[in-house]
Scaffold this active site. Structure first.
Site, PDB file in Angstrom:
ATOM      1  N   SER A 105       7.746 -40.284 -34.878  1.00 45.88           N
ATOM      2  CA  SER A 105       8.647 -41.059 -34.030  1.00 45.88           C
ATOM      3  C   SER A 105       8.455 -42.559 -34.293  1.00 45.88           C
ATOM      4  CB  SER A 105       8.351 -40.752 -32.571  1.00 45.88           C
ATOM      5  OG  SER A 105       6.991 -41.023 -32.328  1.00 45.88           O
ATOM      6  N   GLU A 163       0.112 -31.145 -35.189  1.00 49.06           N
ATOM      7  CA  GLU A 163      -0.687 -30.160 -34.456  1.00 49.06           C
ATOM      8  C   GLU A 163       0.190 -29.036 -33.901  1.00 49.06           C
ATOM      9  OE1 GLU A 163       0.001 -33.259 -33.842  1.00 49.06           O
ATOM     10  OE2 GLU A 163      -0.051 -33.800 -31.716  1.00 49.06           O
ATOM     11  N   CYS A 183      15.605 -35.835 -38.706  1.00 47.49           N
ATOM     12  CA  CYS A 183      15.794 -37.290 -38.659  1.00 47.49           C
ATOM     13  C   CYS A 183      17.137 -37.669 -39.272  1.00 47.49           C
ATOM     14  CB  CYS A 183      14.666 -38.000 -39.389  1.00 47.49           C
ATOM     15  SG  CYS A 183      14.722 -37.742 -41.160  1.00 47.49           S
ATOM     16  N   GLU A 206      16.928 -41.427 -29.374  1.00 47.45           N
ATOM     17  CA  GLU A 206      16.832 -40.210 -30.181  1.00 47.45           C
ATOM     18  C   GLU A 206      16.549 -39.026 -29.249  1.00 47.45           C
ATOM     19  OE1 GLU A 206      13.363 -39.708 -32.795  1.00 47.45           O
ATOM     20  OE2 GLU A 206      14.756 -38.943 -34.301  1.00 47.45           O
ATOM     21  N   LYS A 230      -3.279 -35.050 -42.371  1.00 48.32           N
ATOM     22  CA  LYS A 230      -3.365 -34.663 -40.955  1.00 48.32           C
ATOM     23  C   LYS A 230      -1.959 -34.173 -40.576  1.00 48.32           C
ATOM     24  CE  LYS A 230      -2.530 -35.438 -37.161  1.00 48.32           C
ATOM     25  NZ  LYS A 230      -1.698 -34.532 -36.336  1.00 48.32           N
TER      26      LYS A 230
HETATM   27  P1  NAD Z   1       5.208 -37.781 -33.489  1.00 46.65           P
HETATM   28  O1  NAD Z   1       5.320 -39.239 -33.679  1.00 46.65           O
HETATM   29  O2  NAD Z   1       4.957 -37.254 -32.117  1.00 46.65           O
HETATM   30  O3  NAD Z   1       3.999 -37.195 -34.380  1.00 46.65           O
HETATM   31  C1  NAD Z   1       3.919 -37.452 -35.764  1.00 46.65           C
HETATM   32  C2  NAD Z   1       2.447 -37.446 -36.181  1.00 46.65           C
HETATM   33  O4  NAD Z   1       1.774 -38.521 -35.547  1.00 46.65           O
HETATM   34  C3  NAD Z   1       1.716 -36.162 -35.784  1.00 46.65           C
HETATM   35  O5  NAD Z   1       0.851 -35.796 -36.839  1.00 46.65           O
HETATM   36  C4  NAD Z   1       0.954 -36.571 -34.533  1.00 46.65           C
HETATM   37  O6  NAD Z   1      -0.254 -35.867 -34.370  1.00 46.65           O
HETATM   38  C5  NAD Z   1       0.685 -38.047 -34.754  1.00 46.65           C
HETATM   39  N1  NAD Z   1       0.705 -38.833 -33.515  1.00 46.65           N
HETATM   40  C6  NAD Z   1       1.574 -38.713 -32.484  1.00 46.65           C
HETATM   41  N2  NAD Z   1       1.311 -39.640 -31.535  1.00 46.65           N
HETATM   42  C7  NAD Z   1       0.253 -40.361 -31.988  1.00 46.65           C
HETATM   43  C8  NAD Z   1      -0.478 -41.462 -31.456  1.00 46.65           C
HETATM   44  N3  NAD Z   1      -0.176 -42.014 -30.300  1.00 46.65           N
HETATM   45  N4  NAD Z   1      -1.497 -41.953 -32.188  1.00 46.65           N
HETATM   46  C9  NAD Z   1      -1.814 -41.417 -33.380  1.00 46.65           C
HETATM   47  N5  NAD Z   1      -1.154 -40.365 -33.917  1.00 46.65           N
HETATM   48  C10 NAD Z   1      -0.131 -39.845 -33.234  1.00 46.65           C
HETATM   49  O7  NAD Z   1       6.502 -37.116 -34.122  1.00 46.65           O
HETATM   50  P2  NAD Z   1       6.979 -35.592 -34.035  1.00 46.65           P
HETATM   51  O8  NAD Z   1       7.471 -35.315 -32.656  1.00 46.65           O
HETATM   52  O9  NAD Z   1       5.961 -34.700 -34.627  1.00 46.65           O
HETATM   53  O10 NAD Z   1       8.211 -35.610 -35.050  1.00 46.65           O
HETATM   54  C11 NAD Z   1       9.517 -35.975 -34.689  1.00 46.65           C
HETATM   55  C12 NAD Z   1       9.801 -37.411 -35.026  1.00 46.65           C
HETATM   56  O11 NAD Z   1       9.631 -37.641 -36.429  1.00 46.65           O
HETATM   57  C13 NAD Z   1      11.243 -37.799 -34.720  1.00 46.65           C
HETATM   58  O12 NAD Z   1      11.255 -39.081 -34.154  1.00 46.65           O
HETATM   59  C14 NAD Z   1      11.897 -37.804 -36.089  1.00 46.65           C
HETATM   60  O13 NAD Z   1      13.042 -38.615 -36.207  1.00 46.65           O
HETATM   61  C15 NAD Z   1      10.782 -38.323 -36.932  1.00 46.65           C
HETATM   62  N6  NAD Z   1      11.012 -37.992 -38.333  1.00 46.65           N
HETATM   63  C16 NAD Z   1      11.403 -38.996 -39.163  1.00 46.65           C
HETATM   64  C17 NAD Z   1      11.679 -38.714 -40.473  1.00 46.65           C
HETATM   65  C18 NAD Z   1      12.134 -39.805 -41.402  1.00 46.65           C
HETATM   66  O14 NAD Z   1      12.320 -39.530 -42.582  1.00 46.65           O
HETATM   67  N7  NAD Z   1      12.329 -41.024 -40.932  1.00 46.65           N
HETATM   68  C19 NAD Z   1      11.549 -37.412 -40.954  1.00 46.65           C
HETATM   69  C20 NAD Z   1      11.140 -36.416 -40.073  1.00 46.65           C
HETATM   70  C21 NAD Z   1      10.869 -36.717 -38.759  1.00 46.65           C
END
Ligand code: NAD
Length: 490
Positions: free
Chosen positions: A235, A185, A290, A391, A182
């Site tokens: 996140s 989006e 990240c 962040e 998944k």
């Molecule tokens: P996000 O958490 O908004 O989304 C990530 C995924 O989770 C997406 O596929 C989204 O559809 C899904 N998602 C979001 N909210 C959800 C919910 N409430 N319930 C179920 N699924 C949900 O993250 P983002 O904005 O796409 O990416 C940025 C974040 O990712 C930053 O916090 C960044 O630090 C982190 N990140 C971490 C690493 C790492 O290695 N630790 C690497 C890349 C990005």
């Protein structure tokens, strides 16, 4: 649901289920927009639970034949995929810049890092070997065999939409599992091409499935009884939520979260080289990494020259459309994300630190619809301020001073994240002390972005990571296999 052999001619992004591109029945669609030009690139369907279930069922059906396919044959599919990815490297990087916004050199790097994971997974016949010991007791032998578990769910973020899925699914399928991915989006377009190439490489139907969507698709995947484990990146709030949810369902889970990374500069560092690394760390990918440096700690007399160099370079960075020559920094991914970065800067101005460079008014004349935000630098940031602990995920640096390495380490320990950090010094002793005490998982010594390569584990500590086995490296093999022990007497 209608199905077709290709993604390319539809503006609604298709799901990929059981080897076919399938139109989603979703009523809700989200636009995918080029964040520099504002051009529409497609629509992401927020697929309903029934489509996730169909994908999981296809993956479960494909599992028995795929797990019994010899490891060398599974590896050969990945070798072919690696060759195809190399052939399409530039094309993938180009569409990635269009949908994400980061500059072409950065998307070339991202695709390269993704390919390296496919390369690493090609070594599966060796990586997946077990161990044996004869005569654990007289006439009794013992061996461990690594076996795949079944269907894995992979849920990924927007900031590395090609590379991060490739941290996971090549290892999952190499070890004989099947996958439902998944993707984010916000920018799912380029990975569709990767999936087309995987099918062209000979990955059998059902081994890799893709379902687009958001909350409903994710929770359905996590709750489905056929799904044995979840690999997640996003996140920290979502990581923590899904870690708890998947664990409650009795599944394996690795959940990588957000970050607030401190970079520490000592007076004995090569300050010019440190500055180049710091600028790349803070402003590369417009801060949406990240591993991005966020709080810059100048120790004693390192502080003023660190600040001067940073301001000098940051104010000369050229913003623009990442497919054009000479552009250093692209836009952030979306208008809401730009607004959230601006909100952080606004809050920062009310907390007390001085705003030395303000990117809020940034524009690019040729692209008035782009989500621009320029390099921003604050001075006097402390870990109890929003700017020092949250962040931001944008091109914003907070500067602070410390009297020693210990003090710098204390500052970063006051923040709950633990993804990455770095020190700039010419002292081996100081670097060792820092490494010893940092308590953070990915540590750079004279490196701005301490990104582990495919054969090393990738993942953080504290609220940057929930789980124990990380992405990539040998951890990936451990995560996607169960070690079964056979004790024999004949
Ligand atoms: P996000 O958490 O908004 O989304 C990530 C995924 O989770 C997406 O596929 C989204 O559809 C899904 N998602 C979001 N909210 C959800 C919910 N409430 N319930 C179920 N699924 C949900 O993250 P983002 O904005 O796409 O990416 C940025 C974040 O990712 C930053 O916090 C960044 O630090 C982190 N990140 C971490 C690493 C790492 O290695 N630790 C690497 C890349 C990005």
């Amino acid at each position: 649901m209608s199905s077709t052999e290709s993604q390319s001619e539809s503006s609604v992004i298709r799901n990929f289920i059981d080897g076919a591109w399938v139109d989603s029945s979703a009523a809700d669609l989200l636009p995918v927009v080029n964040p520099a030009t504002g051009d529409g690139l497609g629509m992401t369907p927020l697929s309903p639970a029934s489509e996730v279930n169909a994908a999981v069922e296809a993956a479960a059906r494909a599992f028995p034949a795929w797990r019994s396919t010899p490891a060398v044959d599974r590896a050969r599919v990945l070798f072919r995929l690696k060759a195809l990815l190399d052939q399409h490297h530039e094309e993938l990087a180009r569409t990635l810049t269009q949908e994400h916004g980061k500059v072409f050199a950065e998307t070339m790097g991202e695709v390269r890092r993704g390919i390296e994971n496919v390369e690493h997974a090609c070594g599966i016949p060796t990586l997946m070997m077990g161990e044996t010991l004869e005569d654990i007791a007289p006439g009794i032998d013992c061996e461990t065999i690594r076996q795949p578990l079944g269907v894995f769910g992979v849920i990924t973020p927007y900031n590395f939409p090609v590379m991060i899925p490739l941290w996971f699914w090549p290892y999952a399928v190499a070890t004989g599992n099947t996958v439902v991915l998944k993707p984010s989006e916000q920018d799912p377009v380029t990975h569709q091409k990767v999936v087309e190439l995987a099918a062209e490489a000979g990955l059998p139907p059902g081994v890799l499935n893709v379902v687009h969507g958001a909350h409903e698709a994710v929770t359905t995947l996590v709750e489905h009884p056929e799904v044995k484990g979840i690999s997640f990146v996003g996140s920290s709030a979502t990581a923590r939520f899904l870690y708890g949810k998947a664990a409650k369902e009795g599944k394996r889970v690795q959940a990588l979260g957000g970050a607030k990374n401190f970079l520490v500069v000592l007076p004995d560092a090569d300050l010019d080289r440190a500055n180049e690394a710091i600028v790349d760390s803070v402003f590369g990918s417009t801060g949406q990494r990240c591993l991005a440096g966020s709080v810059l700690v100048g120790v004693r007399e390192a502080y003023e020259p660190m600040k001067e160099r940073l301001l000098d370079r940051a104010s000369s960075l050229r913003m623009g459309y990442g497919l054009e020559e000479g552009v250093d920094m692209g836009p952030v991914v979306s208008r809401p994300h730009r607004d959230s970065v601006v909100d952080f800067i606004n809050q920062g101005t009310q907390e007390g630190p001085d705003l030395l460079l303000d990117g809020r008014g940034a524009t690019v004349a040729e692209y008035p619809d782009g989500h621009w935000i320029g390099p921003t630098v604050f001075e006097g940031v402390a870990p109890d301020m929003v700017l020092g602990k949250e962040e931001i995920f944008g091109p914003v640096a907070g500067l602070t001073k410390a009297g020693s390495v210990e003090e710098a380490v204390d500052l970063m320990h006051r923040v709950h994240y633990g993804n990455s950090t770095g020190i700039f010094t010419s002292s081996g002793r100081a670097a060792r002390e820092f490494r010893y005490k940092a308590g953070i998982s990915m540590i750079g010594v004279n490196i701005g972005v301490a990104a582990p390569m495919a054969f090393f584990p990738f993942g953080g500590a504290r609220s940057s990571f929930y789980g124990d086995l990380k992405a990539q490296g040998r951890d990936a093999i451990d995560f996607y296999t169960d070690k079964r022990v056979v004790i024999s007497r004949w």
